[in-house]
Each structure stands twice: as C-alpha cells, then as structure tokens.
Design a protein around this motif. Structure first.
Motif, PDB file in Angstrom:
ATOM      1  N   LEU A  50       0.834  -1.208   0.000  1.00  0.00           N
ATOM      2  CA  LEU A  50       0.000   0.000   0.000  1.00  0.00           C
ATOM      3  C   LEU A  50       0.869   1.260   0.000  1.00  0.00           C
ATOM      4  CD1 LEU A  50      -3.075   0.515   0.112  1.00  0.00           C
ATOM      5  CD2 LEU A  50      -2.810   0.925   2.565  1.00  0.00           C
ATOM      6  N   TYR A  51       1.969   1.216   0.741  1.00  0.00           N
ATOM      7  CA  TYR A  51       2.859   2.379   0.771  1.00  0.00           C
ATOM      8  C   TYR A  51       3.519   2.581  -0.586  1.00  0.00           C
ATOM      9  CZ  TYR A  51       2.353   2.491   5.835  1.00  0.00           C
ATOM     10  OH  TYR A  51       1.836   2.593   7.108  1.00  0.00           O
ATOM     11  N   TYR A  52       3.873   1.485  -1.267  1.00  0.00           N
ATOM     12  CA  TYR A  52       4.463   1.602  -2.610  1.00  0.00           C
ATOM     13  C   TYR A  52       3.462   2.260  -3.567  1.00  0.00           C
ATOM     14  CZ  TYR A  52       5.807   0.144  -7.311  1.00  0.00           C
ATOM     15  OH  TYR A  52       6.106   0.128  -8.645  1.00  0.00           O
ATOM     16  N   TYR A  55       3.236   5.828  -2.956  1.00  0.00           N
ATOM     17  CA  TYR A  55       4.426   6.485  -3.526  1.00  0.00           C
ATOM     18  C   TYR A  55       4.192   6.776  -5.008  1.00  0.00           C
ATOM     19  CZ  TYR A  55       9.368   7.303  -4.611  1.00  0.00           C
ATOM     20  OH  TYR A  55      10.558   7.853  -5.017  1.00  0.00           O
ATOM     21  N   ARG A  56       3.716   5.752  -5.734  1.00  0.00           N
ATOM     22  CA  ARG A  56       3.541   5.924  -7.182  1.00  0.00           C
ATOM     23  C   ARG A  56       2.455   6.962  -7.476  1.00  0.00           C
ATOM     24  NH1 ARG A  56       6.588   2.205 -10.136  1.00  0.00           N
ATOM     25  NH2 ARG A  56       6.163   3.725 -11.776  1.00  0.00           N
ATOM     26  N   PHE A  57       1.404   6.998  -6.680  1.00  0.00           N
ATOM     27  CA  PHE A  57       0.321   7.961  -6.919  1.00  0.00           C
ATOM     28  C   PHE A  57       0.785   9.397  -6.651  1.00  0.00           C
ATOM     29  CE2 PHE A  57      -3.189  10.530  -5.198  1.00  0.00           C
ATOM     30  CZ  PHE A  57      -4.019  10.556  -6.307  1.00  0.00           C
ATOM     31  N   ARG A 214     -11.480   4.091  -0.102  1.00  0.00           N
ATOM     32  CA  ARG A 214     -11.471   4.601   1.277  1.00  0.00           C
ATOM     33  C   ARG A 214     -10.294   4.060   2.089  1.00  0.00           C
ATOM     34  NH1 ARG A 214     -17.698   5.058   3.415  1.00  0.00           N
ATOM     35  NH2 ARG A 214     -18.066   7.108   2.475  1.00  0.00           N
ATOM     36  N   GLU A 215     -10.030   2.769   1.980  1.00  0.00           N
ATOM     37  CA  GLU A 215      -8.939   2.205   2.775  1.00  0.00           C
ATOM     38  C   GLU A 215      -7.612   2.832   2.367  1.00  0.00           C
ATOM     39  OE1 GLU A 215      -8.638  -2.005   2.514  1.00  0.00           O
ATOM     40  OE2 GLU A 215      -6.992  -2.130   3.948  1.00  0.00           O
ATOM     41  N   PHE A 216      -7.452   3.023   1.073  1.00  0.00           N
ATOM     42  CA  PHE A 216      -6.209   3.587   0.545  1.00  0.00           C
ATOM     43  C   PHE A 216      -6.006   5.028   1.046  1.00  0.00           C
ATOM     44  CE2 PHE A 216      -3.662   5.739  -2.680  1.00  0.00           C
ATOM     45  CZ  PHE A 216      -2.654   4.820  -2.938  1.00  0.00           C
ATOM     46  N   PHE A 217      -7.028   5.858   0.872  1.00  0.00           N
ATOM     47  CA  PHE A 217      -6.843   7.277   1.199  1.00  0.00           C
ATOM     48  C   PHE A 217      -7.025   7.587   2.684  1.00  0.00           C
ATOM     49  CE2 PHE A 217      -7.226   7.712  -3.397  1.00  0.00           C
ATOM     50  CZ  PHE A 217      -6.122   8.515  -3.624  1.00  0.00           C
ATOM     51  N   ALA A 448      -0.832  -2.179  -8.854  1.00  0.00           N
ATOM     52  CA  ALA A 448       0.599  -2.025  -9.143  1.00  0.00           C
ATOM     53  C   ALA A 448       1.415  -2.995  -8.280  1.00  0.00           C
ATOM     54  CB  ALA A 448       1.029  -0.588  -8.848  1.00  0.00           C
ATOM     55  N   VAL A 449       2.305  -3.727  -8.947  1.00  0.00           N
ATOM     56  CA  VAL A 449       3.114  -4.729  -8.244  1.00  0.00           C
ATOM     57  C   VAL A 449       4.454  -4.111  -7.875  1.00  0.00           C
ATOM     58  CG1 VAL A 449       4.204  -6.992  -8.403  1.00  0.00           C
ATOM     59  CG2 VAL A 449       2.002  -6.568  -9.515  1.00  0.00           C
ATOM     60  N   PRO A 450       4.802  -4.122  -6.606  1.00  0.00           N
ATOM     61  CA  PRO A 450       6.094  -3.536  -6.203  1.00  0.00           C
ATOM     62  C   PRO A 450       7.253  -4.301  -6.824  1.00  0.00           C
ATOM     63  CG  PRO A 450       4.659  -3.914  -4.306  1.00  0.00           C
ATOM     64  CD  PRO A 450       4.028  -4.602  -5.462  1.00  0.00           C
ATOM     65  N   PRO A 451       8.322  -3.622  -7.175  1.00  0.00           N
ATOM     66  CA  PRO A 451       9.473  -4.303  -7.780  1.00  0.00           C
ATOM     67  C   PRO A 451      10.262  -5.128  -6.775  1.00  0.00           C
ATOM     68  CG  PRO A 451       9.939  -1.978  -7.484  1.00  0.00           C
ATOM     69  CD  PRO A 451       8.518  -2.173  -7.120  1.00  0.00           C
ATOM     70  N   TYR A 452      10.156  -4.833  -5.506  1.00  0.00           N
ATOM     71  CA  TYR A 452      10.854  -5.584  -4.465  1.00  0.00           C
ATOM     72  C   TYR A 452       9.821  -6.142  -3.504  1.00  0.00           C
ATOM     73  CZ  TYR A 452      13.806  -1.644  -5.949  1.00  0.00           C
ATOM     74  OH  TYR A 452      14.430  -0.662  -6.668  1.00  0.00           O
TER      75      TYR A 452
END
Length: 458
Positions: A50-52, A55-57, A214-217, A448-452
């Motif tokens: 979720l944090y990644y 970051y992208r947004f 809602r959960e995201f924001f 979105a899939v995190p790279p790590y």
C-alpha cells in the motif's frame, strides 16, 4: 494614469506576478519529495505494498508540480537582468553567486536524481532507490535554502558594504547567514511542509467524501494528520519568532503589518489592533478594535514593552500599510484555521470517528480539509506579500531604494511583457489543472506490483 505609465511600478507588478505564480509549485515539490521519502521508508520497513502504491500515486503529482515549477521559474532569472538592471549591477557579485549556487548545487542535484527516482525502480537496488528519493528531497530543500538566502540578504543585508554603488562582499558567511535567514528560511520551509500536508489531507478527503478507495486514502489522510500534529503548532511558533525578528531588524515593516502609528510611551502598553482601517495619508487608523497591551506582549513579552510606531520614521521610508495589514490577517486566520482543523480531527480520531466504517459520515470535517487546500496556499501567498511589500520602499533594506534599482525601460515594453506573462502563466495553470484533474479522477493503481518484496506483498 501616472501609475499606469510608471515603468518601475509595472516591473514590480511583473515580478510580483511571476513570483506569486512560481511560489505555488516549489511548495509541493519540497513537501511531497519529503513525503515520498517517508512513504518509501515505511514501505521498506513494513513491506506493505500500500505504501508503494501511495508512492507511485503521489509521485505523479510531484512530477507535475516540478515541471510547472521549473518552467515558471525561468523568467524570474531573466527579469533580474531585463527589469532590474541597476539592482543587478549593484549586487551581482554576491546575488549572482547565490543564484548560481541554487542552480548548480540544488537544482542539478534534484534534476539528476529525479530520473533515477522515476525510472530506476527495476534497475536499482532498494536502498539505492531510496537514496535517489532522498537526494531529490535534499535538492528541493537546498533550492529553497539558497533562494531564501538571497531574499533574506535583501531584508537584512550583511557581510559587506557598498562602495561606488556596488556591494563588496567581505564575508560570505555573514552575508549568507544574515540575521533574517534563520527565521525566514525555517518559516518558509515549514510552510512548504504544512501546505503539502493539507493538500495530501485535502485530496484524500475528496476521495473519502465520495467513498472511493477509502482504505487507501484513509492511510494518507491519517499520515497527514499525524504530521500536522507537529508541523501546524511549530509553524505558529516560527511565525511568532519571525514577527519578533521583524520588530528588531525591520520596525517599519512591523508598523505596517500592525498599522501601529505611535510609539507607546514608557509605562504604557502598545495595543494590538485586531481589526482596523488604516489611513496612511493621515498617519492613523480611522477606527480599530484593540486588545490592550497586546502588541507589547507579542513583541517584547512585557505588558509595557516599547514598540516603535511608523510616525518615528520619515514618510518616505514607510512601506505601504493597507495591503500588508490585511494580508497579515489573512495569513493569521489561515494558519490558525489549519491548527484548529488538526485539533478537531485529532479529537474525532480519539473518539474513533476516523475508523474505516465511520470516516464517510464525517462530511463537515472532510469538507473542511478540502477548504484547507486553498487556505494553505493563501497563507503562503499573503505571507510573501507581507515579506516583500513590508520591505518597501527598499529593494535592499536601508541601502538601495526600489525606484533606483529598476531598469530604465519604456513603459510600453514592460506593459507588453506583463501581458505576455499573464497569458503564459494562465495557460500553464490551465495545463496543470487539466492534468492534475485527470490524475486525481483516475485515482491510484491498486494493482501495481512492487518491484521488491513481492513475497511479502503476496
């Protein structure tokens, strides 16, 4: 009509326009770059995707701000040579060096690592990517530092002397760390953080009001509130310190901000004119709502501390009063409004009203956060107006008058470029709003899939 055909006034209007437009964008560039560092650290520590995705947004909004900030800032450099030739001749040795430091030390650092931050996800190891994000944040803040060095030096020039109409630098250390810099830079830098927090919180509130993601924001909303707990009161404290510094080094500016005309006699306190109607031509206020002893207490921490009034200074050395006076009250109202909004949100949080199934019911709170976005920008813009108009009639306080610093241009030339800037900046604002609206309307990519850390994410 005389005012319209005064090329110095037109040059001032032009510089005010370009500065007030440009200042909008570094606010978020500085604040969001630090917010991205926080998000990346949280992601690396928690492995929560979720944090990644946050970051992208938010990085898309950062890039949009950065791009408009770069484009809108270029004309400022040109105007020093075109509209303020005599100022540049007098101060170029020091002023040019500072602007050069900003370009080569800060902007280049930010621009170089921005590429790695945006396109290095699958090419850099996690810590190297975090380092790139940190360098972008450092570059953005360094840029603000050098710009504020230049501006603070104009408020309280130090580190040299004028000889033959030119400033001769004898100590770069004293010139850079002039008396205004500690308060000026810290107040401005924290304003960038505070504006960003209320933009992040306000944008998140917009999604929460509409029941989208809602959960995201709710996550970014709570992060903004938590940070505001420290930043909002800290900014009030910095504002108080800045005011006391202004009283010491630029008493005419303080007199204009407070519409304070008469120095209080020994043993009597100076009132704070909470609301008044200044009459500069008569050197008084038509009426005022006063708080007895208020100004003495604010400035000297004493009920009867002396505060110099504007009448102690020649009229030709007094700044304009009406605009700084009311601009200060707008800034004050917006700043305390954000502080109270933070406290209100914290109180509701403590009562469990920010839970996922409750936050949608807090419509007035969320609407207040939406209103806080323009309020935060208004606080910064009015603060800058106070800073610049309060320094008048000097461009370099106490040494070089604004009227003696402008280029000797035909009024038609300045008027035409002023109209040109109005059109260009209007178009730039339109482009920004178009793409920002598209970005917000589309929302985050929740797939979105995190790279790590894929294992932890799954």
């Amino acid at each position: 009509m005389d005012l319209v055909f005064d090329s110095t006034l037109l040059s001032r209007l032009q510089f005010a326009l370009t500065t007030m437009f440009h200042i909008i964008w570094p606010l978020l560039s500085i604040g969001l770059s630090i917010f991205l560092v926080v998000l990346e650290v949280l992601w690396m520590r928690s492995k929560d995707p979720l944090y990644y995705r946050h970051y992208r947004f938010w990085s898309k909004l950062f890039v949009l701000n950065f791009a408009v900030g770069v484009v809108s800032g270029i004309p400022l450099e040109f105007q020093f040579g075109a509209n303020w030739e005599r100022f540049s001749v007098a101060t170029g040795g020091f002023f040019g060096s500072i602007l050069g430091f900003e370009a080569t030390m800060a902007f280049m650092l930010e621009a170089a690592f921005l590429y790695l931050m945006l396109f290095g996800w699958k090419r850099l190891p996690p810590k190297a990517h975090l380092f790139s994000t940190c360098m972008v944040a450092l570059g953005a803040s360094l840029s603000a530092f050098w710009i504020m060095v230049a501006n603070s030096w104009m408020q309280t020039p130090a580190g040299g002397h004028f000889a033959g109409g030119k400033f001769v630098t004898t100590s770069y250390w004293q010139a850079i760390f002039n008396p205004d810099l500690p308060w000026g830079f810290s107040h401005m830098w924290v304003a960038c953080l505070e504006t960003t927090l209320f933009v992040v919180g306000g944008v998140s509130a917009w999604y929460l009001l509409r029941g989208r993601h809602r959960e995201f924001f709710l996550k970014s909303f709570k992060l903004a509130v938590l940070a505001a707990v420290f930043i909002a009161p800290f900014q009030v404290w910095l504002g108080d310190g800045s005011g006391r510094a202004v009283a010491e080094y630029q008493p005419t500016k303080l007199g204009a901000i407070e519409s304070h005309w008469v120095t209080n006699p020994p043993g009597e306190g100076a009132p704070w004119h909470a609301l008044a109607w200044p009459q500069p031509e008569l050197q008084r206020n038509a009426w005022s709502i006063d708080i007895p002893y208020g100004l003495s207490l604010l400035i000297t921490r004493s009920f009867t501390g002396q505060v110099k009034g504007l009448k102690d200074f020649p009229r030709q050395d007094q700044p304009p009063v009406i605009i700084p006076y009311f601009a200060f009250r707008v800034m004050l109202g917006a700043g305390f409004g954000m502080l109270f909004l933070m406290l209100w949100t914290l109180w509701l949080w403590r009562k469990g009203r920010l839970a996922l199934d409750e936050i949608g019911n807090q419509k007035w709170l969320l609407r207040a956060w939406l209103l806080a976005i323009p309020a935060a920008y208004a606080a910064v813009e009015t603060g800058w107006i106070i800073r610049e108009m309060g320094r008048q009639p000097w461009v370099i306080f106490g040494h070089l008058r604004t009227a003696d610093a402008s280029s000797l241009l035909a009024t038609g030339q300045v008027a035409s470029t002023l109209v040109m800037y109005l059109l260009i900046y209007g178009a730039l604002l339109g482009v920004f709003l178009f793409f920002a609206w598209r970005l917000i309307k589309k929302g985050p990519d929740l797939e979105a899939v995190p790279p790590y850390y894929q294992e932890a994410a799954s």
